[in-house]
Write a protein that holds these residues in place. Sequence first.
Motif, PDB file in Angstrom:
ATOM      1  N   THR A  66       0.105  -1.500   3.309  1.00  0.00           N
ATOM      2  CA  THR A  66      -0.553  -2.625   3.981  1.00  0.00           C
ATOM      3  C   THR A  66      -2.040  -2.513   3.673  1.00  0.00           C
ATOM      4  O   THR A  66      -2.628  -1.442   3.873  1.00  0.00           O
ATOM      5  N   PRO A  67      -2.664  -3.573   3.191  1.00  0.00           N
ATOM      6  CA  PRO A  67      -4.055  -3.465   2.741  1.00  0.00           C
ATOM      7  C   PRO A  67      -5.074  -3.371   3.860  1.00  0.00           C
ATOM      8  O   PRO A  67      -6.229  -3.022   3.629  1.00  0.00           O
ATOM      9  N   GLY A  68      -4.671  -3.678   5.088  1.00  0.00           N
ATOM     10  CA  GLY A  68      -5.624  -3.694   6.206  1.00  0.00           C
ATOM     11  C   GLY A  68      -6.154  -5.096   6.430  1.00  0.00           C
ATOM     12  O   GLY A  68      -6.122  -5.950   5.535  1.00  0.00           O
TER      13      GLY A  68
ATOM     14  N   THR B 185     -18.082   4.763   7.629  1.00  0.00           N
ATOM     15  CA  THR B 185     -17.368   5.797   8.387  1.00  0.00           C
ATOM     16  C   THR B 185     -15.960   5.283   8.654  1.00  0.00           C
ATOM     17  O   THR B 185     -15.747   4.088   8.820  1.00  0.00           O
ATOM     18  N   ILE B 186     -15.016   6.197   8.677  1.00  0.00           N
ATOM     19  CA  ILE B 186     -13.624   5.779   8.790  1.00  0.00           C
ATOM     20  C   ILE B 186     -12.845   6.742   9.679  1.00  0.00           C
ATOM     21  O   ILE B 186     -13.035   7.953   9.629  1.00  0.00           O
ATOM     22  N   LEU B 187     -12.014   6.182  10.513  1.00  0.00           N
ATOM     23  CA  LEU B 187     -11.068   6.960  11.307  1.00  0.00           C
ATOM     24  C   LEU B 187      -9.703   6.784  10.661  1.00  0.00           C
ATOM     25  O   LEU B 187      -9.231   5.660  10.492  1.00  0.00           O
TER      26      LEU B 187
ATOM     27  N   LYS C 151      -9.570   1.105  -1.969  1.00  0.00           N
ATOM     28  CA  LYS C 151      -8.798  -0.096  -2.272  1.00  0.00           C
ATOM     29  C   LYS C 151      -8.235  -0.738  -1.003  1.00  0.00           C
ATOM     30  O   LYS C 151      -7.457  -1.684  -1.069  1.00  0.00           O
ATOM     31  N   MET C 152      -8.627  -0.217   0.163  1.00  0.00           N
ATOM     32  CA  MET C 152      -8.071  -0.653   1.439  1.00  0.00           C
ATOM     33  C   MET C 152      -9.155  -1.198   2.367  1.00  0.00           C
ATOM     34  O   MET C 152     -10.348  -1.009   2.125  1.00  0.00           O
ATOM     35  N   ARG C 153      -8.716  -1.862   3.420  1.00  0.00           N
ATOM     36  CA  ARG C 153      -9.576  -2.260   4.534  1.00  0.00           C
ATOM     37  C   ARG C 153      -9.179  -1.447   5.763  1.00  0.00           C
ATOM     38  O   ARG C 153      -8.151  -0.769   5.753  1.00  0.00           O
ATOM     39  N   ARG C 154      -9.968  -1.545   6.808  1.00  0.00           N
ATOM     40  CA  ARG C 154      -9.609  -0.873   8.051  1.00  0.00           C
ATOM     41  C   ARG C 154      -8.266  -1.417   8.559  1.00  0.00           C
ATOM     42  O   ARG C 154      -8.024  -2.609   8.500  1.00  0.00           O
TER      43      ARG C 154
ATOM     44  N   THR D 242      -5.427   4.080   7.935  1.00  0.00           N
ATOM     45  CA  THR D 242      -6.783   3.883   8.433  1.00  0.00           C
ATOM     46  C   THR D 242      -6.718   3.048   9.710  1.00  0.00           C
ATOM     47  O   THR D 242      -5.926   2.109   9.807  1.00  0.00           O
ATOM     48  N   PHE D 243      -7.549   3.395  10.664  1.00  0.00           N
ATOM     49  CA  PHE D 243      -7.544   2.680  11.937  1.00  0.00           C
ATOM     50  C   PHE D 243      -8.533   1.516  11.894  1.00  0.00           C
ATOM     51  O   PHE D 243      -9.566   1.586  11.212  1.00  0.00           O
ATOM     52  N   PRO D 244      -8.254   0.443  12.633  1.00  0.00           N
ATOM     53  CA  PRO D 244      -9.176  -0.700  12.653  1.00  0.00           C
ATOM     54  C   PRO D 244     -10.456  -0.405  13.420  1.00  0.00           C
ATOM     55  O   PRO D 244     -11.452  -1.114  13.263  1.00  0.00           O
ATOM     56  N   ASP D 245     -10.447   0.633  14.232  1.00  0.00           N
ATOM     57  CA  ASP D 245     -11.590   0.958  15.085  1.00  0.00           C
ATOM     58  C   ASP D 245     -12.715   1.596  14.275  1.00  0.00           C
ATOM     59  O   ASP D 245     -12.482   2.332  13.320  1.00  0.00           O
TER      60      ASP D 245
END
Length: 300
Positions: free
Chosen positions: A64-66, A77-79, A130-133, A167-170
Motif C-alpha cells: 500500500t503506497p500510503g 521523520t518517520i514512525l 517510494k512510499m507515503r505515510r 509506516t504510520f500516518p502520524d
Amino acid sequence: MLKKFSGYILALAGLTVIFTSCKKEYDSIQTVDSAKITDFIAKNNITGMVQDSAKTGYYYQIVTPGTVGALLKNSDTILYTGSFKGMESGVTYFSTASYYNLNNFVGYTNSISYNGASYNIPAIREVMLKMRRGGTARILLPSYLAFGRNGAGEIPSNENIDLTITTFPDTTQAQLDDRLIQAFVTSKGLNMTKDPSGIWYSISAPGSGEVPITAESKITAAYTGRLTDGTVFDSSTSAEFELEGGVIAGWTRIIPGKLLKGGKMRMIIPSRLAYGKSGRGSIPGNTILDFDLEVLTITN
C-alpha cells in the motif's frame, strides 16, 4: 631420451586433466541467494515484486503506497515498524513494532539495531522513499544485504529475510499513542474519558474520606500494570509510593484530585508519561501502559 621426456609430458597432462576434473565450482552467495529469492517468488505466486533499480539483489513490493502527504524524503521523520522473518523458515526473528522505531529520520532508517549490534540495511531507506505515510512494503533481502554469513542472534548464517515495513500516518509519538489508545478503548468496548494530559481513565469507585490526594502525597496502592497486549509486567497488593518523583509521570498527573481512600481507577497512559523512548527493564521504549489501581492509604 626424447621418448622419456615425451612420457613425462603426457603424464603431466594426464594429472592436469585429473585435477581439473576433480575441481568443484562453487556458486557465489549472490547467485545462491538470487536463485532462492526468485524461486520463492514463483512458488508463492507473489505478484508485484520487482528487483531494485541498482540490481543490488533485493526485491520489493509496495503493498500500500500510503495516503498521507507526499512521497517521503530523507529529511522527514518517520514512525514505522519492521518485521524480520526468515524467508524460507517463516520464523519471525524480531520486530521493531514494540517501540515504533523512535521517530527516526527516513535517511537513517537503514541503520537497524538487533541483538546488541547495528546493521546497515540500505534497502529499508530506499524502499521507504517510494512510499507515503501510512504505507506498507515487503522486501525480500538476500543474506549478504541483511545479516550475512555470521547471522545475528537467532538468525542463522546466510539467511534470506522476508521484511515487512509499515509506516504510520502520524508525525509524532504523541499522535501515534493517542490513536492507538483510542483504537484500544474502542476494540475493548471500554467507557473511558480522555484527560487533557493524554491519559485515558475510568473511575469505578471514587473512594471516601476527608484526606485529599495531591502531587505531594504518599499513597499505598494495590495495582496491576499491563501492556496493551495484556501482558502483565508488574503488580502488587500493597506498595507505597511518593507521587512526586516516586512514580511515572502519568500517575502524578491523573490520580490527584480524582480519587480518595478506597478509590479505584483504570488508566491508560501514553508512552511519554510512562517510560518514554528509553523504556525500562522488560518494557520497550515508546510503550503505552494500562493500569488498574486501588488507593489503600493516603499520607500528606
